[in-house]
Design a protein around this motif. Structure first.
Motif, short mmCIF file in Angstrom:
data_model
loop_
_atom_site.label_atom_id
_atom_site.label_comp_id
_atom_site.label_asym_id
_atom_site.label_seq_id
_atom_site.Cartn_x
_atom_site.Cartn_y
_atom_site.Cartn_z
N PHE A 1 1.49 67.13 10.39
CA PHE A 1 2.51 66.13 10.66
C PHE A 1 2.97 65.52 9.33
O PHE A 1 2.21 65.45 8.36
CB PHE A 1 1.97 65.04 11.59
N SER A 2 4.21 65.05 9.34
CA SER A 2 4.77 64.50 8.11
C SER A 2 5.61 63.27 8.43
O SER A 2 6.39 63.26 9.40
CB SER A 2 5.64 65.55 7.40
N ASN A 3 5.41 62.23 7.63
CA ASN A 3 6.22 61.01 7.71
C ASN A 3 7.36 61.17 6.71
O ASN A 3 7.23 60.83 5.53
CB ASN A 3 5.37 59.78 7.41
N ASP A 4 8.49 61.68 7.17
CA ASP A 4 9.60 61.97 6.27
C ASP A 4 10.44 60.73 5.98
O ASP A 4 10.76 60.43 4.83
CB ASP A 4 10.49 63.06 6.87
N ARG A 5 10.80 60.01 7.05
CA ARG A 5 11.65 58.83 6.89
C ARG A 5 11.21 57.70 7.81
O ARG A 5 11.98 56.77 8.07
CB ARG A 5 13.12 59.18 7.20
N GLY A 6 9.98 57.77 8.30
CA GLY A 6 9.51 56.76 9.22
C GLY A 6 9.00 55.51 8.51
O GLY A 6 9.01 55.43 7.27
N PRO A 7 8.52 54.56 9.27
CA PRO A 7 7.97 53.33 8.68
C PRO A 7 6.77 53.65 7.80
O PRO A 7 6.01 54.58 8.05
CB PRO A 7 7.56 52.50 9.90
N LEU A 8 6.60 52.82 6.76
CA LEU A 8 5.51 53.04 5.81
C LEU A 8 4.22 52.47 6.39
O LEU A 8 3.70 51.45 5.93
CB LEU A 8 5.85 52.39 4.47
N GLN A 9 3.69 53.16 7.38
CA GLN A 9 2.45 52.74 8.02
C GLN A 9 1.86 53.94 8.75
O GLN A 9 2.57 54.89 9.08
CB GLN A 9 2.70 51.59 9.00
N PRO A 10 0.54 53.93 9.02
CA PRO A 10 -0.07 55.05 9.75
C PRO A 10 0.46 55.13 11.18
O PRO A 10 0.70 54.11 11.83
CB PRO A 10 -1.57 54.73 9.72
N LEU A 11 0.62 56.35 11.66
CA LEU A 11 1.03 56.60 13.04
C LEU A 11 -0.14 57.22 13.79
O LEU A 11 -0.59 58.32 13.44
CB LEU A 11 2.25 57.54 13.08
N GLY A 12 -0.65 56.53 14.80
CA GLY A 12 -1.77 57.04 15.57
C GLY A 12 -1.31 58.01 16.65
O GLY A 12 -0.41 57.70 17.43
N LEU A 13 -1.92 59.19 16.66
CA LEU A 13 -1.65 60.20 17.69
C LEU A 13 -2.95 60.48 18.44
O LEU A 13 -3.98 60.76 17.83
CB LEU A 13 -1.11 61.50 17.07
N THR A 14 -2.90 60.40 19.73
CA THR A 14 -4.08 60.62 20.55
C THR A 14 -4.29 62.11 20.80
O THR A 14 -3.40 62.94 20.57
CB THR A 14 -3.95 59.89 21.89
N ALA A 15 -5.49 62.44 21.29
CA ALA A 15 -5.74 63.81 21.72
C ALA A 15 -4.82 64.16 22.88
O ALA A 15 -4.40 63.29 23.64
CB ALA A 15 -7.21 63.96 22.14
N SER A 16 -4.47 65.43 22.98
CA SER A 16 -3.55 65.96 24.00
C SER A 16 -2.11 65.57 23.73
O SER A 16 -1.26 65.67 24.63
CB SER A 16 -3.96 65.53 25.41
N THR A 17 -1.79 65.12 22.51
CA THR A 17 -0.38 64.97 22.15
C THR A 17 0.29 66.34 22.18
O THR A 17 -0.23 67.30 21.63
CB THR A 17 -0.25 64.34 20.75
N GLU A 18 1.44 66.41 22.81
CA GLU A 18 2.10 67.71 23.01
C GLU A 18 3.07 68.01 21.88
O GLU A 18 3.90 67.17 21.51
CB GLU A 18 2.83 67.75 24.35
N VAL A 19 2.99 69.21 21.34
CA VAL A 19 3.97 69.77 20.42
C VAL A 19 4.42 71.10 21.00
O VAL A 19 3.73 71.70 21.83
CB VAL A 19 3.38 69.95 19.00
N ARG A 20 5.58 71.58 20.56
CA ARG A 20 6.15 72.76 21.19
C ARG A 20 6.68 73.76 20.17
O ARG A 20 7.15 73.37 19.10
CB ARG A 20 7.29 72.38 22.16
N SER A 21 6.59 75.02 20.57
CA SER A 21 7.27 76.11 19.89
C SER A 21 8.27 76.68 20.88
O SER A 21 7.90 77.49 21.74
CB SER A 21 6.28 77.19 19.44
N GLY A 22 9.53 76.23 20.79
CA GLY A 22 10.48 76.59 21.83
C GLY A 22 10.06 75.96 23.15
O GLY A 22 9.96 74.76 23.28
N GLN A 23 9.78 76.82 24.16
CA GLN A 23 9.33 76.34 25.46
C GLN A 23 7.82 76.47 25.63
O GLN A 23 7.31 76.21 26.73
CB GLN A 23 10.05 77.12 26.57
N VAL A 24 7.11 76.90 24.60
CA VAL A 24 5.66 77.09 24.69
C VAL A 24 4.97 75.80 24.28
O VAL A 24 5.12 75.36 23.13
CB VAL A 24 5.20 78.27 23.81
N PRO A 25 4.20 75.16 25.17
CA PRO A 25 3.56 73.90 24.83
C PRO A 25 2.21 74.11 24.14
O PRO A 25 1.48 75.04 24.45
CB PRO A 25 3.37 73.22 26.19
#
Length: 812
Positions: free
Chosen positions: A89-113
């Motif tokens: 993950f990358s903070n490109d232009r977001g707020p200058l603070q940590p972003l917490g992501l929980t387990a089971s956060t979904e990311v996708r490759s096209g329609q493949v979860p």
């Protein structure tokens, strides 16, 4: 003898129409118009069509029945395997603070979860990886550097070691993976270390980033090199808070400047580093994974205020001559490959008294999760540092027999992902109190990984979790256990004598993840979307995913019935090893060979080793080595993970790829009159290449006892070049002669490599022993065969060597 499958009726559509027409004259003699345009004939054809379909279905056992028969035999079909991967993950232009992501956060490759396996905090930093590659300057440059850095030699035995700061570029599609070997001081890195330059986002003050990340948890992803000689069972280790990742993680620790002249974020002093506490670790030298470390407080996140001659010398981080990178530098993290001698013990003030290690120690105390330190922030391992040089003990450590640490990618804000979709608290049914009651989840196949499958039954005291078991008949009477078939999602309860029954009227629910299939095998950068990420954040997979495969069909399961009844999914004989390996999920296996009592690392290839089995595996395809496929690390890990629970406890199993013997074959031919030489040349090259192939090579199979060869003369009819069979020019001549258009073979010349790497111009036969297989380059010429050494010099080129690179000049 194979039992023939009965056919109830094998009449075809034409036969049914012809039989109906033959009955017309008997039953309705007044019907004389039998042309296709007659309405009665159209009705006959419709009847024949419907009857043919009915007969076809009658001659086939329904798919559900076939699967049920397999279940009754105890032959379970392998479910689709999910793809696994690493994302960053990358903070490109977001707020200058940590972003917490929980387990089971979904990311996708096209329609493949894909789902994130564990939670992480995305810090507003990126990383660039560097290592110190050995450099040999010319005599004049060396003399200049000896004079310039004479003051850095503390004793007469010290010598200057020259290096080139080299970037470990991320992998790219279509290119060989970059590899750095932390244990190879000649071709890898001179200080056994990989350096991570932790960088602030563009146009952001690094000092502001230090204030944000101080004391935070940083997730470091590591992808080891996929090319490995083999694996040994001992099973693979899973991740956790007490796992040794195999690497030591340290951060730059300059001393604060008491004068304050260095400026904010800068310190002074020698090259000191402190061990970072590890809160979670995967064994990243065995398989791709993540290591989570805790950063020191903001006040201790410092950089050195170098003198012009100091930058990059000794144990200082490598030079950064790119101003766009150095201006964003927040701190340095060093990944060091152990072991190195313990020369200095860290301070233990302010903690529990656990002895921690400093810059170059191996550590003692604790549970090993921190490379021996064992503390989680209270034992004081961030309080001390060592000034001992890693290069000063390199010569003594280089002769150790430790495995080397070969890495391909290292990055920050990383997480492992799995191809799956979560389902929470799905109601699967209501208990009836009957023996062996079954339920089926709505989605299959079920992903059975570290998260597991949770089955809960509602009782008077609320929901109670039941325990999953492999065989319901092994459950004790009254035990709240169930059996799960991941392929079909079928849940089976007990009978009362073997496990408890599902109580009458009780609601049963399941929490699980499902998914899998070949679509989970995606390329670099394909995972690039996530609906849960806020604006300014992005995700990508820096390496391809691995392990995805389709489910086993009922036909495949039926084909394995006789094998399964023979070995019962247990590895005893050599045939058992071969049969079970062929069913390993998540790999595309091209060939497997089993060598009982063979030690691939033994000094004598003909000696027998009781209790030892070597399994040779070759993938069906390899984009990097198409003619000599080599299994990579994920391939070998998949085979090891499949064989490990099925082997006998007294068996030591080695899973290896082939050892290719490089040879060059030159064939001189004469073609028949009227033949085009170029076409015949291509056919001979393909025939000889197929004959020597590790997957399709070997002698053609004979048909019965007649000795008549089957198949085309140029088609691959073998199952791979047999182990222990020497390559002879007479065999190659026979193969080339059988190619259509060849009048005769004039001569065959073979060249190979000696043990020291020198070329043997004439080698016939080529000896093949142990796990060796030929890797052939074939040349075909008109007339006498040309010398392979001449062809190699003109077409192949010499073996690659290091290209001299100028040493980076000091900044004055």
């Amino acid at each position: 003898m194979t039992i023939p499958i009965p056919v109830l009726d094998n009449r075809s559509f034409d036969q049914l129409v012809a039989e109906a027409k033959a009955r017309i004259a008997v039953h309705t003699p007044e019907w004389t118009n039998l042309n296709d345009s007659d309405p009665g004939i159209a009705i006959v054809e419709v009847f024949a069509f419907l009857t043919e379909n009915l007969l076809y279905r009658s001659n086939r056992i329904p798919e559900a029945n076939r699967i049920k028969f397999l279940t009754m035999l105890g032959v379970s079909l392998q479910p689709a395997s999910p793809g696994h991967g690493l994302v960053a993950f990358s903070n490109d232009r977001g707020p200058l603070q940590p972003l917490g992501l929980t387990a089971s956060t979904e990311v996708r490759s096209g329609q493949v979860p894909f789902l994130v396996d564990g939670g992480l905090a995305v810090q507003p930093v990126t990383a660039a990886a560097y290592y110190k590659a050995q450099q040999k300057p010319d005599a004049a440059t060396q003399a200049q550097y000896n004079l310039l850095y004479q003051t850095f030699l503390d004793s007469p035995s010290d010598v200057l070691t020259y290096y080139q700061p080299t970037s470990l570029d991320p992998p790219a599609t279509g290119k060989p993976d970059p590899v750095v070997d932390l244990g190879d001081p000649v071709n890898g890195t001179i200080d056994r270390s990989l350096w991570l330059a932790v960088l602030a986002p563009p146009l952001v003050d690094p000092e502001a980033v230090r204030a944000v990340i101080g004391g935070q948890t940083l997730s470091i992803g590591v992808y080891p090199a996929t090319q490995t000689p083999g694996q040994v069972l001992a099973p693979m280790t899973t991740g956790g808070p007490g796992v040794d990742p195999g690497l030591v993680f340290e951060i730059a620790a300059p001393a604060p400047d008491p004068t304050g002249n260095s400026g904010p974020g800068y310190g002074i002093g020698p090259a000191n580093y402190v061990r970072l506490p590890v809160t979670y670790a995967d064994p990243v030298l065995q398989a791709p994974g993540v290591v989570q470390v805790t950063l020191p407080p903001y006040q201790q996140l410092l950089l050195w205020n170098f003198d012009p001659e100091e930058e990059g010398t000794g144990d200082y981080p490598p030079r950064l001559d790119d101003a766009t990178i150095s201006s964003r530098l927040v701190t340095w993290i060093r990944l060091r490959y152990p072991p190195l001698p313990d020369t200095t013990t860290a301070s233990t003030s302010g903690g529990t008294g656990t002895t921690g290690t400093a810059s170059n120690g191996t550590g003692n105390g604790g549970n090993g999760s921190n490379g021996g330190c064992g503390c989680t922030g209270g034992c004081g391992c961030l309080g001390g540092a060592s000034t001992a040089s890693t290069t000063s003990v390199l010569a003594a450590d280089a002769v150790s027999d430790q495995k080397t640490g070969r890495l391909t990618w290292v990055g920050l804000n990383a997480a492992t992902v799995v191809q799956a979709v979560p389902v929470n608290h799905e109601i699967v049914g209501t208990g009836t109190g009957t023996p062996f009651q079954t339920f089926a989840v709505a989605n299959a196949p079920v992903v059975t990984d570290a998260t597991g499958f949770l089955l809960e039954v509602q009782g008077t005291d609320g929901w109670a979790a039941w325990q999953q078991i492999d065989d319901i008949y092994a459950a004790a009477a009254g035990a709240t256990a169930y059996m799960l078939d991941p392929a079909s999602g079928l849940i089976t309860g007990g009978s009362g004598l073997f496990g408890a029954r599902f109580p009458a009227g009780a609601t049963v629910r399941a929490t699980y993840r499902y998914g899998g299939g070949q679509q989970g095998q995606v390329a670099i950068g394909a995972i690039n979307k996530s609906a849960t990420l806020p604006g300014g954040f992005s995700v990508s997979n820096p390496v391809p995913t691995w392990g995805a495969s389709d489910a086993e069909s009922a036909s495949d399961g039926e084909a394995n019935i006789t094998r399964w009844l023979r070995h019962r999914d247990r590895l005893v004989t050599a045939d058992d090893f071969a049969d079970v390996t062929r069913r390993a999920p998540g790999i595309d296996l091209g060939r497997v060979e089993v060598l009982p009592l063979f030690n691939p690392d033994g000094p004598d290839p003909v000696a027998t080793w009781p209790g030892m089995v070597t399994v040779l595996v070759i993938p069906r395809s390899d984009p990097v080595h198409p003619n000599a496929p080599v299994p990579d690390l994920t391939f070998l890990n998949a085979v090891c993970g499949w064989l490990d629970p099925r082997r006998l406890i007294t068996t030591e199993v080695h899973v290896r790829g082939p050892v290719y013997q490089q040879i060059w074959v030159s064939v001189g031919i004469e073609v028949l009159p009227g033949q085009v030489f170029t076409l015949v040349q291509q056919a001979v090259t393909a025939a000889v290449q197929s004959f020597l192939s590790p997957l399709t090579g070997g002698l053609p199979a004979a048909s019965g006892s007649t000795g008549i060869l089957t198949g085309s003369s140029t088609a691959p009819t073998g199952t791979g070049w047999p182990l222990g069979t020497a390559v002879r020019s007479q065999d190659i001549e026979a193969v080339a002669t059988r190619v259509p258009g060849v009048r005769y073979v004039d001569s065959v010349l073979i060249a190979g490599l000696a043990a020291d790497g020198s070329m043997l111009a004439s080698l016939d036969p080529v000896p093949i022993a142990g796990l060796q297989l030929p890797a052939a380059t074939v040349y075909v010429s008109n007339g006498p065969a040309e010398a392979p050494s001449t062809l190699i010099g003109g077409n192949q080129g010499t073996l690659p060597t290091q290209v001299p690179v100028p040493v980076v000049p000091p900044v004055c």
